[in-house]
Design a protein around this motif. Structure first.
Motif, PDB file in Angstrom:
ATOM      1  N   LEU A 266      -8.736  -0.184  -5.402  1.00 43.69           N
ATOM      2  CA  LEU A 266      -9.168   0.297  -6.879  1.00 43.69           C
ATOM      3  C   LEU A 266      -8.989   1.668  -7.137  1.00 43.69           C
ATOM      4  CD1 LEU A 266     -12.168  -2.105  -7.750  1.00 43.69           C
ATOM      5  CD2 LEU A 266      -9.488  -2.265  -8.609  1.00 43.69           C
ATOM      6  N   ILE A 267      -9.245   2.444  -5.917  1.00 44.27           N
ATOM      7  CA  ILE A 267      -9.245   3.961  -6.103  1.00 44.27           C
ATOM      8  C   ILE A 267      -7.828   4.233  -6.190  1.00 44.27           C
ATOM      9  CG2 ILE A 267      -9.728   5.934  -4.827  1.00 44.27           C
ATOM     10  CD1 ILE A 267     -12.357   4.577  -3.925  1.00 44.27           C
ATOM     11  N   LEU A 268      -7.028   3.849  -5.302  1.00 49.00           N
ATOM     12  CA  LEU A 268      -5.622   4.036  -5.033  1.00 49.00           C
ATOM     13  C   LEU A 268      -4.855   3.772  -6.507  1.00 49.00           C
ATOM     14  CD1 LEU A 268      -4.774   2.761  -1.680  1.00 49.00           C
ATOM     15  CD2 LEU A 268      -5.069   5.231  -2.414  1.00 49.00           C
ATOM     16  N   ILE A 269      -5.066   2.494  -7.190  1.00 50.22           N
ATOM     17  CA  ILE A 269      -4.565   2.224  -8.429  1.00 50.22           C
ATOM     18  C   ILE A 269      -5.026   3.236  -9.586  1.00 50.22           C
ATOM     19  CG2 ILE A 269      -4.304   0.347  -9.960  1.00 50.22           C
ATOM     20  CD1 ILE A 269      -4.584  -1.632  -7.893  1.00 50.22           C
ATOM     21  N   LEU A 270      -6.333   3.324  -9.593  1.00 47.87           N
ATOM     22  CA  LEU A 270      -6.696   4.330 -10.558  1.00 47.87           C
ATOM     23  C   LEU A 270      -5.991   5.822 -10.271  1.00 47.87           C
ATOM     24  CD1 LEU A 270      -8.680   4.839 -12.863  1.00 47.87           C
ATOM     25  CD2 LEU A 270     -10.481   5.562 -11.219  1.00 47.87           C
TER      26      LEU A 270
ATOM     27  N   GLN B 248     -15.220  15.338   6.606  1.00 46.24           N
ATOM     28  CA  GLN B 248     -15.129  13.770   6.039  1.00 46.24           C
ATOM     29  C   GLN B 248     -15.054  14.052   4.959  1.00 46.24           C
ATOM     30  OE1 GLN B 248     -18.728  11.868   7.936  1.00 46.24           O
ATOM     31  NE2 GLN B 248     -17.739  12.304  10.055  1.00 46.24           N
ATOM     32  N   ILE B 249     -15.932  14.862   4.107  1.00 43.41           N
ATOM     33  CA  ILE B 249     -15.800  14.718   2.447  1.00 43.41           C
ATOM     34  C   ILE B 249     -14.493  14.690   1.994  1.00 43.41           C
ATOM     35  CG2 ILE B 249     -16.640  15.916   0.534  1.00 43.41           C
ATOM     36  CD1 ILE B 249     -19.217  16.694   2.040  1.00 43.41           C
ATOM     37  N   ILE B 250     -13.520  16.015   2.507  1.00 46.26           N
ATOM     38  CA  ILE B 250     -12.339  16.162   1.984  1.00 46.26           C
ATOM     39  C   ILE B 250     -11.578  14.980   2.369  1.00 46.26           C
ATOM     40  CG2 ILE B 250     -10.313  17.561   2.491  1.00 46.26           C
ATOM     41  CD1 ILE B 250     -12.198  19.841   3.264  1.00 46.26           C
ATOM     42  N   CYS B 251     -11.655  14.015   3.608  1.00 45.27           N
ATOM     43  CA  CYS B 251     -10.673  13.151   3.983  1.00 45.27           C
ATOM     44  C   CYS B 251     -11.241  12.045   2.892  1.00 45.27           C
ATOM     45  CB  CYS B 251     -11.124  12.488   5.207  1.00 45.27           C
ATOM     46  SG  CYS B 251     -10.517  13.881   6.527  1.00 45.27           S
ATOM     47  N   CYS B 252     -12.289  11.655   2.474  1.00 44.70           N
ATOM     48  CA  CYS B 252     -12.831  10.871   1.488  1.00 44.70           C
ATOM     49  C   CYS B 252     -12.191  11.073   0.103  1.00 44.70           C
ATOM     50  CB  CYS B 252     -14.120  10.490   1.539  1.00 44.70           C
ATOM     51  SG  CYS B 252     -14.792   9.749   3.092  1.00 44.70           S
ATOM     52  N   ILE B 253     -11.864  12.290  -0.088  1.00 45.99           N
ATOM     53  CA  ILE B 253     -11.357  12.759  -1.504  1.00 45.99           C
ATOM     54  C   ILE B 253      -9.793  12.365  -1.400  1.00 45.99           C
ATOM     55  CG2 ILE B 253     -10.907  14.332  -3.097  1.00 45.99           C
ATOM     56  CD1 ILE B 253     -13.430  15.712  -2.127  1.00 45.99           C
ATOM     57  N   ASN B 254      -9.269  12.444  -0.138  1.00 49.56           N
ATOM     58  CA  ASN B 254      -7.791  12.426   0.139  1.00 49.56           C
ATOM     59  C   ASN B 254      -7.333  10.848  -0.129  1.00 49.56           C
ATOM     60  OD1 ASN B 254      -5.107  12.313   0.800  1.00 49.56           O
ATOM     61  ND2 ASN B 254      -5.523  13.287   2.746  1.00 49.56           N
ATOM     62  N   PRO B 255      -6.391  10.473  -0.933  1.00 48.99           N
ATOM     63  CA  PRO B 255      -5.988   9.054  -1.292  1.00 48.99           C
ATOM     64  C   PRO B 255      -5.385   8.330   0.025  1.00 48.99           C
ATOM     65  CG  PRO B 255      -4.627  10.190  -2.661  1.00 48.99           C
ATOM     66  CD  PRO B 255      -5.760  11.295  -2.096  1.00 48.99           C
ATOM     67  N   LEU B 256      -4.748   9.350   0.868  1.00 49.60           N
ATOM     68  CA  LEU B 256      -4.063   8.734   1.998  1.00 49.60           C
ATOM     69  C   LEU B 256      -4.828   8.156   3.122  1.00 49.60           C
ATOM     70  CD1 LEU B 256      -1.704  11.668   2.777  1.00 49.60           C
ATOM     71  CD2 LEU B 256      -1.302   9.688   1.550  1.00 49.60           C
ATOM     72  N   THR B 257      -6.114   8.524   3.220  1.00 47.36           N
ATOM     73  CA  THR B 257      -7.287   8.069   4.099  1.00 47.36           C
ATOM     74  C   THR B 257      -7.488   6.502   3.661  1.00 47.36           C
ATOM     75  OG1 THR B 257      -8.390  10.022   3.997  1.00 47.36           O
ATOM     76  CG2 THR B 257      -9.688   8.322   4.603  1.00 47.36           C
ATOM     77  N   TYR B 258      -7.524   5.894   2.441  1.00 44.71           N
ATOM     78  CA  TYR B 258      -7.758   4.632   2.070  1.00 44.71           C
ATOM     79  C   TYR B 258      -6.325   4.023   2.399  1.00 44.71           C
ATOM     80  CZ  TYR B 258     -11.497   7.066  -0.489  1.00 44.71           C
ATOM     81  OH  TYR B 258     -12.670   7.785  -0.952  1.00 44.71           O
TER      82      TYR B 258
ATOM     83  N   ASN C 277     -15.038  -0.484   1.110  1.00 48.19           N
ATOM     84  CA  ASN C 277     -14.411  -1.623   1.258  1.00 48.19           C
ATOM     85  C   ASN C 277     -13.002  -1.577   1.088  1.00 48.19           C
ATOM     86  OD1 ASN C 277     -14.556  -2.705  -1.013  1.00 48.19           O
ATOM     87  ND2 ASN C 277     -16.345  -3.789  -0.889  1.00 48.19           N
ATOM     88  N   VAL C 278     -12.046  -2.718   1.213  1.00 47.66           N
ATOM     89  CA  VAL C 278     -10.616  -2.792   0.805  1.00 47.66           C
ATOM     90  C   VAL C 278     -10.480  -2.958  -0.444  1.00 47.66           C
ATOM     91  CG1 VAL C 278      -8.813  -4.253   1.219  1.00 47.66           C
ATOM     92  CG2 VAL C 278     -10.124  -4.070   3.129  1.00 47.66           C
ATOM     93  N   GLN C 279     -11.402  -3.630  -1.329  1.00 46.11           N
ATOM     94  CA  GLN C 279     -11.124  -3.775  -2.640  1.00 46.11           C
ATOM     95  C   GLN C 279     -11.442  -2.437  -3.275  1.00 46.11           C
ATOM     96  OE1 GLN C 279     -13.832  -6.605  -4.499  1.00 46.11           O
ATOM     97  NE2 GLN C 279     -12.959  -6.532  -6.329  1.00 46.11           N
ATOM     98  N   GLN C 280     -12.543  -1.767  -3.016  1.00 46.45           N
ATOM     99  CA  GLN C 280     -12.702  -0.531  -3.428  1.00 46.45           C
ATOM    100  C   GLN C 280     -11.659   0.510  -3.083  1.00 46.45           C
ATOM    101  OE1 GLN C 280     -16.711   0.013  -1.636  1.00 46.45           O
ATOM    102  NE2 GLN C 280     -17.737  -0.847  -3.638  1.00 46.45           N
TER     103      GLN C 280
ATOM    104  N   ILE D 246       0.937  -1.213  -0.116  1.00 47.11           N
ATOM    105  CA  ILE D 246       0.032  -0.188   0.104  1.00 47.11           C
ATOM    106  C   ILE D 246       0.865   1.121   0.006  1.00 47.11           C
ATOM    107  CG2 ILE D 246      -1.679   1.234   1.268  1.00 47.11           C
ATOM    108  CD1 ILE D 246      -2.912  -1.222   0.051  1.00 47.11           C
ATOM    109  N   SER D 247       1.942   1.129   0.830  1.00 45.71           N
ATOM    110  CA  SER D 247       2.971   2.214   0.806  1.00 45.71           C
ATOM    111  C   SER D 247       3.285   2.634  -0.712  1.00 45.71           C
ATOM    112  CB  SER D 247       4.136   2.316   1.769  1.00 45.71           C
ATOM    113  OG  SER D 247       3.406   2.097   3.137  1.00 45.71           O
ATOM    114  N   THR D 248       3.526   1.509  -1.285  1.00 48.53           N
ATOM    115  CA  THR D 248       4.555   1.657  -2.885  1.00 48.53           C
ATOM    116  C   THR D 248       3.502   2.404  -3.576  1.00 48.53           C
ATOM    117  OG1 THR D 248       5.721  -0.497  -2.213  1.00 48.53           O
ATOM    118  CG2 THR D 248       5.141   0.159  -4.610  1.00 48.53           C
TER     119      THR D 248
END
Length: 298
Positions: A276-280, A231-241, A270-273, A176-178
Protein backbone atom coordinates in the motif's frame (compact mmCIF):
# COMPACT_ATOMS: atom_id res chain seq x y z
CA UNK A 1 -6.65 51.83 -3.41
CA UNK A 2 -9.58 49.45 -3.37
CA UNK A 3 -11.00 51.04 -6.53
CA UNK A 4 -7.64 50.62 -8.28
CA UNK A 5 -7.49 46.93 -7.31
CA UNK A 6 -11.04 46.36 -8.55
CA UNK A 7 -10.25 48.13 -11.81
CA UNK A 8 -7.14 45.96 -12.35
CA UNK A 9 -9.06 42.81 -11.51
CA UNK A 10 -11.80 43.77 -13.99
CA UNK A 11 -9.17 44.52 -16.62
CA UNK A 12 -7.46 41.12 -16.27
CA UNK A 13 -10.78 39.29 -16.16
CA UNK A 14 -11.34 40.34 -19.76
CA UNK A 15 -8.54 37.94 -20.78
CA UNK A 16 -10.06 34.93 -18.97
CA UNK A 17 -12.09 32.76 -21.33
CA UNK A 18 -15.76 32.60 -20.42
CA UNK A 19 -16.04 28.99 -21.46
CA UNK A 20 -13.45 26.29 -20.90
CA UNK A 21 -12.69 23.95 -23.77
CA UNK A 22 -12.88 20.23 -23.09
CA UNK A 23 -10.73 17.99 -25.20
CA UNK A 24 -12.24 14.69 -26.23
CA UNK A 25 -9.18 12.49 -25.82
CA UNK A 26 -9.43 9.40 -27.97
CA UNK A 27 -7.93 6.33 -26.26
CA UNK A 28 -7.04 4.80 -29.59
CA UNK A 29 -5.24 7.97 -30.64
CA UNK A 30 -3.38 8.09 -27.31
CA UNK A 31 -2.34 4.46 -27.79
CA UNK A 32 -1.08 5.23 -31.29
CA UNK A 33 0.89 8.28 -30.12
CA UNK A 34 2.43 6.31 -27.25
CA UNK A 35 3.37 3.50 -29.61
CA UNK A 36 5.12 5.86 -32.03
CA UNK A 37 7.12 7.57 -29.27
CA UNK A 38 8.11 4.16 -27.85
CA UNK A 39 9.27 3.11 -31.33
CA UNK A 40 11.42 6.25 -31.49
CA UNK A 41 12.95 5.49 -28.07
CA UNK A 42 13.73 1.91 -29.10
CA UNK A 43 15.48 3.16 -32.23
CA UNK A 44 17.61 5.46 -30.09
CA UNK A 45 18.53 2.53 -27.82
CA UNK A 46 19.40 0.24 -30.73
CA UNK A 47 21.62 2.91 -32.24
CA UNK A 48 23.49 3.15 -28.91
CA UNK A 49 24.03 -0.53 -28.01
CA UNK A 50 26.93 0.29 -25.68
CA UNK A 51 24.57 1.90 -23.17
CA UNK A 52 22.38 -1.23 -23.15
CA UNK A 53 25.42 -3.48 -22.67
CA UNK A 54 26.77 -1.33 -19.83
CA UNK A 55 23.37 -1.31 -18.12
CA UNK A 56 23.32 -5.11 -18.35
CA UNK A 57 26.86 -5.57 -17.05
CA UNK A 58 26.67 -3.16 -14.11
CA UNK A 59 24.17 -5.10 -11.93
CA UNK A 60 25.93 -8.37 -12.75
CA UNK A 61 29.19 -6.87 -11.49
CA UNK A 62 27.48 -5.82 -8.25
CA UNK A 63 26.12 -9.33 -7.83
CA UNK A 64 29.41 -11.09 -8.58
CA UNK A 65 31.74 -8.75 -6.67
CA UNK A 66 29.65 -8.30 -3.51
CA UNK A 67 28.70 -11.97 -3.52
CA UNK A 68 32.36 -12.97 -3.75
CA UNK A 69 33.41 -10.39 -1.15
CA UNK A 70 31.11 -11.80 1.56
CA UNK A 71 30.83 -15.42 0.45
CA UNK A 72 32.75 -16.61 3.56
CA UNK A 73 30.59 -14.61 5.99
CA UNK A 74 29.07 -16.70 8.82
CA UNK A 75 25.80 -18.31 7.80
CA UNK A 76 24.01 -17.04 10.94
CA UNK A 77 25.19 -13.47 10.43
CA UNK A 78 21.97 -12.20 8.85
CA UNK A 79 19.45 -12.47 11.70
CA UNK A 80 16.94 -15.22 10.97
CA UNK A 81 18.31 -15.78 7.47
CA UNK A 82 20.37 -19.01 7.41
CA UNK A 83 21.62 -18.41 3.90
CA UNK A 84 24.66 -17.41 1.90
CA UNK A 85 25.24 -13.70 1.38
CA UNK A 86 24.62 -14.07 -2.37
CA UNK A 87 21.06 -15.20 -1.65
CA UNK A 88 20.58 -12.30 0.76
CA UNK A 89 22.01 -9.83 -1.75
CA UNK A 90 20.04 -10.99 -4.79
CA UNK A 91 16.70 -9.15 -4.06
CA UNK A 92 18.58 -5.93 -3.39
CA UNK A 93 20.46 -6.17 -6.68
CA UNK A 94 17.20 -6.89 -8.53
CA UNK A 95 15.49 -3.78 -7.15
CA UNK A 96 18.61 -1.68 -7.58
CA UNK A 97 18.78 -2.75 -11.24
CA UNK A 98 15.23 -1.53 -11.82
CA UNK A 99 15.98 1.63 -9.86
CA UNK A 100 19.17 2.32 -11.81
CA UNK A 101 17.36 2.00 -15.15
CA UNK A 102 14.35 4.02 -14.00
CA UNK A 103 16.40 6.90 -12.58
CA UNK A 104 17.76 7.51 -16.10
CA UNK A 105 14.32 7.33 -17.77
CA UNK A 106 14.20 11.09 -18.17
CA UNK A 107 17.62 11.36 -19.83
CA UNK A 108 16.32 10.96 -23.43
CA UNK A 109 13.70 13.58 -22.64
CA UNK A 110 16.41 15.90 -21.35
CA UNK A 111 18.43 15.51 -24.56
CA UNK A 112 15.26 16.13 -26.58
CA UNK A 113 14.83 19.40 -24.67
CA UNK A 114 18.42 20.49 -25.31
CA UNK A 115 18.42 19.63 -29.02
CA UNK A 116 14.94 21.00 -29.68
CA UNK A 117 13.20 17.72 -30.52
CA UNK A 118 10.82 18.07 -27.57
CA UNK A 119 9.49 21.31 -29.02
CA UNK A 120 8.77 19.49 -32.28
CA UNK A 121 6.86 16.80 -30.39
CA UNK A 122 4.85 19.38 -28.45
CA UNK A 123 3.86 21.40 -31.53
CA UNK A 124 2.98 18.26 -33.48
CA UNK A 125 -0.70 17.26 -33.64
CA UNK A 126 -0.42 15.24 -30.44
CA UNK A 127 -3.74 15.01 -28.60
CA UNK A 128 -2.54 13.77 -25.22
CA UNK A 129 0.75 14.96 -23.78
CA UNK A 130 0.57 12.20 -21.18
CA UNK A 131 1.68 9.85 -23.95
CA UNK A 132 5.18 11.29 -23.42
CA UNK A 133 5.11 9.95 -19.86
CA UNK A 134 3.58 6.63 -20.85
CA UNK A 135 6.13 5.99 -23.58
CA UNK A 136 9.16 6.79 -21.39
CA UNK A 137 7.87 4.61 -18.55
CA UNK A 138 7.03 1.64 -20.81
CA UNK A 139 10.38 1.83 -22.62
CA UNK A 140 12.25 1.93 -19.30
CA UNK A 141 10.13 -0.91 -17.89
CA UNK A 142 10.90 -3.22 -20.80
CA UNK A 143 14.67 -2.66 -20.53
CA UNK A 144 14.71 -3.00 -16.73
CA UNK A 145 12.60 -6.17 -16.70
CA UNK A 146 14.92 -7.72 -19.30
CA UNK A 147 17.88 -6.99 -17.03
CA UNK A 148 16.06 -8.36 -13.98
CA UNK A 149 15.19 -11.63 -15.73
CA UNK A 150 18.84 -12.00 -16.79
CA UNK A 151 19.96 -11.56 -13.18
CA UNK A 152 17.39 -14.10 -11.95
CA UNK A 153 18.56 -16.67 -14.51
CA UNK A 154 22.22 -16.10 -13.62
CA UNK A 155 21.49 -16.44 -9.90
CA UNK A 156 19.52 -19.66 -10.39
CA UNK A 157 22.31 -21.09 -12.53
CA UNK A 158 24.99 -20.19 -9.96
CA UNK A 159 22.97 -21.70 -7.13
CA UNK A 160 21.49 -24.85 -8.66
CA UNK A 161 23.43 -25.28 -11.90
CA UNK A 162 20.01 -25.87 -13.43
CA UNK A 163 17.48 -23.41 -14.78
CA UNK A 164 14.32 -24.04 -12.76
CA UNK A 165 12.18 -20.93 -12.40
CA UNK A 166 9.57 -20.53 -9.67
CA UNK A 167 6.67 -18.82 -11.47
CA UNK A 168 5.15 -17.35 -8.28
CA UNK A 169 8.45 -15.79 -7.25
CA UNK A 170 8.98 -14.46 -10.76
CA UNK A 171 5.51 -12.85 -10.86
CA UNK A 172 6.05 -11.29 -7.42
CA UNK A 173 9.47 -9.96 -8.41
CA UNK A 174 8.20 -8.45 -11.68
CA UNK A 175 5.11 -6.97 -9.98
CA UNK A 176 7.03 -5.27 -7.16
CA UNK A 177 9.77 -4.17 -9.57
CA UNK A 178 7.12 -2.65 -11.85
CA UNK A 179 5.84 -0.44 -9.03
CA UNK A 180 9.37 0.79 -8.28
CA UNK A 181 10.23 1.32 -11.95
CA UNK A 182 7.03 3.32 -12.56
CA UNK A 183 7.58 5.42 -9.45
CA UNK A 184 11.23 6.26 -10.08
CA UNK A 185 10.65 6.78 -13.82
CA UNK A 186 8.04 9.46 -13.19
CA UNK A 187 10.38 11.20 -10.74
CA UNK A 188 13.16 11.05 -13.34
CA UNK A 189 10.82 12.55 -15.98
CA UNK A 190 9.95 15.30 -13.51
CA UNK A 191 13.66 16.08 -13.06
CA UNK A 192 14.15 16.13 -16.83
CA UNK A 193 11.44 18.78 -17.19
CA UNK A 194 12.63 20.94 -14.30
CA UNK A 195 16.45 20.85 -14.38
CA UNK A 196 18.24 23.20 -16.79
CA UNK A 197 20.50 20.63 -18.52
CA UNK A 198 21.83 17.08 -18.71
CA UNK A 199 24.90 17.93 -16.59
CA UNK A 200 22.70 18.87 -13.65
CA UNK A 201 20.51 15.83 -14.33
CA UNK A 202 23.44 13.38 -14.28
CA UNK A 203 24.97 15.05 -11.21
CA UNK A 204 21.68 14.85 -9.32
CA UNK A 205 20.94 11.22 -10.22
CA UNK A 206 24.50 9.88 -9.84
CA UNK A 207 25.82 11.78 -6.84
CA UNK A 208 22.78 12.73 -4.77
CA UNK A 209 20.23 10.00 -5.52
CA UNK A 210 21.76 6.81 -6.87
CA UNK A 211 24.32 5.55 -4.34
CA UNK A 212 22.80 7.22 -1.22
CA UNK A 213 19.46 5.57 -2.02
CA UNK A 214 21.18 2.19 -2.40
CA UNK A 215 23.11 2.38 0.87
CA UNK A 216 20.11 3.83 2.74
CA UNK A 217 18.15 0.63 2.14
CA UNK A 218 18.34 -3.01 3.15
CA UNK A 219 19.88 -4.05 -0.18
CA UNK A 220 23.35 -4.73 1.23
CA UNK A 221 22.70 -5.31 4.95
CA UNK A 222 19.73 -6.06 7.24
CA UNK A 223 18.03 -3.33 9.23
CA UNK A 224 19.45 -4.52 12.56
CA UNK A 225 23.00 -3.77 11.38
CA UNK A 226 22.25 -0.05 11.13
CA UNK A 227 22.13 2.73 13.74
CA UNK A 228 18.74 4.17 14.63
CA UNK A 229 19.07 7.28 12.46
CA UNK A 230 19.91 5.17 9.41
CA UNK A 231 17.03 2.78 10.17
CA UNK A 232 14.64 5.75 10.05
CA UNK A 233 16.01 6.80 6.65
CA UNK A 234 15.73 3.21 5.38
CA UNK A 235 12.08 3.03 6.43
CA UNK A 236 11.39 6.25 4.51
CA UNK A 237 13.07 4.79 1.42
CA UNK A 238 10.48 2.91 -0.72
CA UNK A 239 13.19 0.57 -2.05
CA UNK A 240 13.39 -1.02 1.40
CA UNK A 241 9.81 -2.27 1.25
CA UNK A 242 10.23 -3.63 -2.27
CA UNK A 243 13.46 -5.43 -1.34
CA UNK A 244 12.02 -6.97 1.82
CA UNK A 245 8.84 -8.19 0.08
CA UNK A 246 10.86 -9.96 -2.62
CA UNK A 247 13.39 -11.27 -0.07
CA UNK A 248 10.66 -12.70 2.17
CA UNK A 249 8.96 -14.37 -0.80
CA UNK A 250 12.22 -15.85 -2.09
CA UNK A 251 13.38 -17.20 1.29
CA UNK A 252 10.06 -18.69 2.37
CA UNK A 253 7.94 -21.23 0.58
CA UNK A 254 4.92 -18.92 0.76
CA UNK A 255 4.01 -15.63 2.37
CA UNK A 256 0.73 -13.94 3.28
CA UNK A 257 -0.32 -10.31 3.47
CA UNK A 258 0.32 -10.41 7.24
CA UNK A 259 3.94 -11.55 6.95
CA UNK A 260 6.22 -9.00 8.63
CA UNK A 261 8.90 -7.48 6.42
CA UNK A 262 10.05 -4.70 8.77
CA UNK A 263 10.38 -5.59 12.45
CA UNK A 264 12.16 -2.86 14.40
CA UNK A 265 11.66 -1.77 17.99
CA UNK A 266 9.78 1.32 16.87
CA UNK A 267 8.10 0.12 13.65
CA UNK A 268 6.45 -3.02 12.30
CA UNK A 269 5.35 -3.32 8.66
CA UNK A 270 3.78 -6.33 6.96
CA UNK A 271 3.49 -7.21 3.27
CA UNK A 272 0.08 -5.60 2.79
CA UNK A 273 1.16 -2.31 4.37
CA UNK A 274 4.38 -2.31 2.34
CA UNK A 275 2.49 -2.75 -0.94
CA UNK A 276 0.00 0.00 0.00
CA UNK A 277 2.88 2.38 0.77
CA UNK A 278 4.51 1.65 -2.59
CA UNK A 279 1.24 2.13 -4.50
CA UNK A 280 0.45 5.40 -2.66
CA UNK A 281 3.89 6.83 -3.46
CA UNK A 282 3.49 5.68 -7.06
CA UNK A 283 0.11 7.39 -7.54
CA UNK A 284 1.40 10.60 -5.95
CA UNK A 285 4.44 10.70 -8.26
CA UNK A 286 2.35 10.16 -11.40
CA UNK A 287 -0.12 12.93 -10.49
CA UNK A 288 2.69 15.40 -9.75
CA UNK A 289 4.43 14.74 -13.08
CA UNK A 290 1.15 14.99 -15.02
CA UNK A 291 0.49 18.40 -13.45
CA UNK A 292 4.01 19.56 -14.29
CA UNK A 293 3.56 18.63 -17.95
CA UNK A 294 0.10 20.20 -17.98
CA UNK A 295 1.10 23.58 -16.55
CA UNK A 296 4.62 23.78 -17.97
CA UNK A 297 3.92 22.97 -21.62
CA UNK A 298 0.27 23.96 -22.17
Amino acid sequence: MNLDKKAKRTKYNLFVPKKKMKLNLNKQQTYKETKEIIHRLYLQSLRRPTSLIINMIQPLLWLLLFGALFQNAPIYLFEQYKIQYREFLNPGIIIFTGFNSAINAGLPLMFDREFGFLNRILISPITNKNSIIYSCVIHTWFIAITQIIAIILLTIYQTNKDINININQLITTIGISTIIITNISTISICNALILPGHIEFIALTTLLINLPTLFASTALAPLSFMPTWLQIICCINPLTYAIEIIRSHNLHASISVNTEIINANWLTINVQQGILILILINITSIRIVRNIIKYKYD
